[in-house]
Design a protein around this motif. Structure first.
Motif, short mmCIF file in Angstrom:
data_model
loop_
_atom_site.label_atom_id
_atom_site.label_comp_id
_atom_site.label_asym_id
_atom_site.label_seq_id
_atom_site.Cartn_x
_atom_site.Cartn_y
_atom_site.Cartn_z
N ILE A 5 11.08 58.42 -29.81
CA ILE A 5 9.69 57.98 -29.88
C ILE A 5 9.28 57.38 -31.23
N GLU A 6 9.81 57.90 -32.31
CA GLU A 6 9.41 57.40 -33.63
C GLU A 6 9.93 56.00 -33.90
N ASN A 7 10.92 55.54 -33.15
CA ASN A 7 11.50 54.22 -33.37
C ASN A 7 11.11 53.22 -32.28
N LEU A 8 10.27 53.62 -31.33
CA LEU A 8 9.91 52.73 -30.22
C LEU A 8 8.78 51.79 -30.61
N VAL A 9 8.77 50.63 -29.97
CA VAL A 9 7.71 49.64 -30.14
C VAL A 9 6.90 49.62 -28.85
N PHE A 10 5.64 50.04 -28.92
CA PHE A 10 4.78 50.11 -27.74
C PHE A 10 4.02 48.82 -27.56
N GLN A 11 3.92 48.39 -26.29
CA GLN A 11 3.28 47.13 -25.92
C GLN A 11 2.63 47.28 -24.55
N PRO A 12 1.84 46.28 -24.12
CA PRO A 12 1.39 46.29 -22.73
C PRO A 12 2.61 46.27 -21.80
N PHE A 13 2.44 46.77 -20.58
CA PHE A 13 3.55 46.90 -19.64
C PHE A 13 4.34 45.61 -19.47
N ARG A 14 3.67 44.51 -19.20
CA ARG A 14 4.38 43.24 -18.95
C ARG A 14 5.12 42.76 -20.20
N ALA A 15 4.56 42.98 -21.36
CA ALA A 15 5.26 42.58 -22.59
C ALA A 15 6.51 43.43 -22.80
N ALA A 16 6.43 44.70 -22.43
CA ALA A 16 7.58 45.60 -22.60
C ALA A 16 8.68 45.33 -21.58
N THR A 17 8.31 44.83 -20.39
CA THR A 17 9.30 44.70 -19.32
C THR A 17 9.61 43.27 -18.90
N GLY A 18 8.74 42.32 -19.22
CA GLY A 18 8.85 41.00 -18.62
C GLY A 18 8.28 41.10 -17.22
N LYS A 19 9.08 40.89 -16.20
CA LYS A 19 8.64 41.08 -14.82
C LYS A 19 8.77 42.56 -14.47
N PRO A 20 7.86 43.09 -13.65
CA PRO A 20 7.96 44.51 -13.28
C PRO A 20 9.31 44.88 -12.67
N THR A 21 9.92 43.98 -11.92
CA THR A 21 11.22 44.30 -11.32
C THR A 21 12.29 44.52 -12.38
N MET A 77 11.69 54.43 -19.78
CA MET A 77 10.51 53.93 -20.47
C MET A 77 9.67 55.10 -20.93
N VAL A 78 8.82 54.83 -21.92
CA VAL A 78 7.84 55.82 -22.35
C VAL A 78 6.46 55.19 -22.20
N LEU A 79 5.58 55.91 -21.52
CA LEU A 79 4.20 55.51 -21.31
C LEU A 79 3.33 56.34 -22.24
N LEU A 82 4.60 60.03 -21.67
CA LEU A 82 5.31 60.36 -20.44
C LEU A 82 6.63 59.60 -20.42
N SER A 83 7.70 60.29 -20.09
CA SER A 83 8.96 59.61 -19.81
C SER A 83 8.88 59.12 -18.38
N VAL A 84 9.13 57.84 -18.17
CA VAL A 84 9.00 57.24 -16.85
C VAL A 84 10.26 56.43 -16.56
N LYS A 85 10.75 56.57 -15.34
CA LYS A 85 11.82 55.70 -14.86
C LYS A 85 11.37 55.17 -13.51
N ILE A 86 11.12 53.86 -13.42
CA ILE A 86 10.74 53.23 -12.17
C ILE A 86 12.02 53.10 -11.35
#
Length: 72
Positions: free
Chosen positions: A15-31, A38-40, A49-53
């Motif tokens: 977590i201390e080394n992650l770069v947080f962004q809006p969802f689309r910026a972090a993933t590109g396309k949701p797929t 991912m971390v939300l 939250l740890s999240v894995k789609i």
């Protein structure tokens, strides 16, 4: 991106080394997020939250499945 959230690729262990962004910026396309760790960050509550789609619906149906866990 849902209001009041920011996202990063990675895990809460990093977590201390992650770069947080809006969802689309972090993933590109949701797929592109399917199968990635991912971390939300819920900004107002300062909850991570740890999240894995695990799947994302084709087209613009908006369906998805995910796994999650919490870290405060």
């Amino acid at each position: 991106s849902p209001v009041g959230t920011e996202w990063a690729l990675g895990t809460t262990d990093e977590i201390e080394n992650l770069v947080f962004q809006p969802f689309r910026a972090a993933t590109g396309k949701p797929t592109n997020a399917v199968g990635k760790n991912m971390v939300l960050h819920l900004i107002a509550d300062n909850i991570y939250l740890s999240v894995k789609i695990t799947s994302w619906a084709k087209g613009q149906n908006g369906g998805f499945t995910y796994e999650r866990s919490t870290e405060n």
